[in-house]
Enzyme design. Structure first.
Site, PDB file in Angstrom:
ATOM      1  N   ARG A 156     -15.635  22.246  98.710  1.00 19.63           N
ATOM      2  CA  ARG A 156     -16.185  22.998  97.489  1.00 19.63           C
ATOM      3  C   ARG A 156     -15.217  22.690  96.312  1.00 19.63           C
ATOM      4  NH1 ARG A 156     -16.125  28.968  99.197  1.00 19.63           N
ATOM      5  NH2 ARG A 156     -14.676  28.064 100.740  1.00 19.63           N
ATOM      6  N   SER A 213     -17.016  31.052  94.718  1.00 19.27           N
ATOM      7  CA  SER A 213     -17.323  30.447  95.809  1.00 19.27           C
ATOM      8  C   SER A 213     -17.943  28.930  95.969  1.00 19.27           C
ATOM      9  CB  SER A 213     -18.402  31.317  96.607  1.00 19.27           C
ATOM     10  OG  SER A 213     -17.986  32.748  96.993  1.00 19.27           O
ATOM     11  N   GLU A 227     -31.606  33.632  91.080  1.00 15.86           N
ATOM     12  CA  GLU A 227     -31.479  32.372  91.285  1.00 15.86           C
ATOM     13  C   GLU A 227     -32.939  31.747  90.894  1.00 15.86           C
ATOM     14  OE1 GLU A 227     -29.139  34.518  94.385  1.00 15.86           O
ATOM     15  OE2 GLU A 227     -30.963  34.927  93.403  1.00 15.86           O
ATOM     16  N   PHE A 283     -29.882  30.692  99.410  1.00 14.35           N
ATOM     17  CA  PHE A 283     -30.489  31.368  97.820  1.00 14.35           C
ATOM     18  C   PHE A 283     -30.883  30.052  97.024  1.00 14.35           C
ATOM     19  CE2 PHE A 283     -27.006  34.479  98.841  1.00 14.35           C
ATOM     20  CZ  PHE A 283     -27.692  35.095  99.782  1.00 14.35           C
ATOM     21  N   HIS A 328     -22.274  26.266 101.632  1.00 11.10           N
ATOM     22  CA  HIS A 328     -22.516  27.424 102.549  1.00 11.10           C
ATOM     23  C   HIS A 328     -23.679  27.382 103.329  1.00 11.10           C
ATOM     24  CE1 HIS A 328     -19.496  29.483  99.787  1.00 11.10           C
ATOM     25  NE2 HIS A 328     -19.242  30.256 101.028  1.00 11.10           N
ATOM     26  N   ASP A 380     -21.308  36.486 107.326  1.00  9.59           N
ATOM     27  CA  ASP A 380     -22.253  36.989 106.612  1.00  9.59           C
ATOM     28  C   ASP A 380     -23.626  36.910 107.274  1.00  9.59           C
ATOM     29  OD1 ASP A 380     -20.590  37.226 104.492  1.00  9.59           O
ATOM     30  OD2 ASP A 380     -21.175  35.336 103.495  1.00  9.59           O
ATOM     31  N   ARG A 417     -19.050  25.185 103.641  1.00 11.34           N
ATOM     32  CA  ARG A 417     -18.051  26.063 103.187  1.00 11.34           C
ATOM     33  C   ARG A 417     -16.732  25.690 103.891  1.00 11.34           C
ATOM     34  NH1 ARG A 417     -17.735  32.135 106.101  1.00 11.34           N
ATOM     35  NH2 ARG A 417     -16.017  32.906 104.801  1.00 11.34           N
TER      36      ARG A 417
END
Length: 323
Positions: A18, A45, A66, A91, A117, A125, A175
């Site tokens: 990332r 993130s 989104e 998402f 992610h 999560d 991630r």
């Protein structure tokens, strides 16, 4: 095990893919003033915060909206900008499939969706945030390029390549902090080739993303049992330019194992089965999540539970070869 030492790092440090994305955005943004970045309230993130800090006038936080973010990106592309759009993979794809299909892919707009992610390694999560279908969604869309890089250095090159593509792109960024596999000086991202990391004669292991390091470690374990595994990394799975590389490997090994941090439906496993059934039929073992949702847990525990660690891969491949 015979390694392609010209591109392979045996002692690579653990780095964040990332961070590679965020750093590359800043680098590209300095050179190309048409680049704009959109995020859905997750910039720390996704690491688009780096671009936001450097070029605040070209960064847009869409909030937890989104679908609006994707249609805004489409409008910016029509206006001549080059939008990079980021949020969690779940998402970015499932929630926005209608907008991506009809507002971005149908008019073939120059929008780059870089999602972080993906897979079960979102961890605690849980299932609602673990994208196990995102690659399948994006592979099925006409005109969408799909890229799954495997480490920090490859993410940098993949993002730069996406900028060269005239049309929509989807890049899946892990991630997880990953061991650096590819040498930053010698490895050159080539969308038209599979990357052969080991030479083998007994089985071809096809993978990409964060499971590449697990496949390499499993190949080392297999070698101790006298099994020579050929590990192929395929970062660009759509368009699938590396068909001949796959077929050539399977002609030699006769058996194939696919490994992915994704459902076995619609991802790398499906790609390999589709290609081989039409060109060179061979037995295939698909390893990934088996038509199920994820669950909450620590990353490494989940990787083991779903059979994606090197140790579990070793066991499954041994069983497959001994049939």
């Amino acid at each position: 095990m015979s390694l392609n030492n010209s591109i392979f790092k045996t002692d690579g440090e653990v780095k964040s893919p990332r961070n590679a994305y965020g750093e590359t955005l800043v680098e590209l943004g300095e050179k190309n003033k048409d680049i704009v970045v959109l995020d859905a309230d997750l910039s720390c993130s996704t690491q688009t915060c780096k671009f936001a800090s450097k070029y605040p006038e070209r960064f847009f936080n869409s909030g937890i909206a989104e679908q609006d973010m994707m249609t805004t990106a489409a409008g910016l592309a029509i206006a001549g900008k080059i939008p990079f759009v980021s949020t969690f993979a779940m998402f970015a794809t499932a929630r926005c499939l209608d907008q991506i299909r009809n507002s971005i892919c149908y008019p073939k707009l120059n929008v780059k969706i870089v999602a972080t992610h993906g897979g079960i390694t979102v961890g605690e999560d849980g299932a609602s945030h673990q994208a196990l279908e995102d690659v399948s969604f994006m592979r099925s869309l006409p005109d969408m390029t799909v890229i799954i890089p495997s480490d920090y250095n490859e993410v940098k090159q993949a993002v730069k390549y996406a900028l060269e593509v005239d049309g929509p792109c989807y890049i899946r960024v892990s991630r997880t902090n990953l061991k650096t596999i590819f040498d930053e000086n010698n490895y050159k991202f080539d969308p038209k080739k599979a990357v052969k990391l080991t030479e083998g004669s007994d089985v071809t292991i096809v993978t990409n993303g964060e499971t590449l390091i697990e496949a390499l470690n499993a190949a080392k374990m297999l070698e101790k049992d006298g099994i020579k595994a050929e590990v192929l990394h395929i970062p660009v799975i759509k368009p699938f330019f590396a068909k001949e590389d796959l077929i050539d490997s399977v002609k030699k090994t006769r058996r194939v194992v696919t490994v992915e941090n994704h459902s076995i439906i619609g991802g790398v496993g499906s790609l390999v089965c589709e290609t081989l059934s039409e060109n060179y039929p061979a037995p295939v073992l698909r390893i990934g999540t088996n038509d199920c949702f994820g669950q909450s847990g620590e990353q490494r525990v989940l990787m083991e539970h779903y059979g994606l660690t090197a140790e579990k891969l070793y066991e499954k491949i041994k069983k497959f070869l001994n049939k």
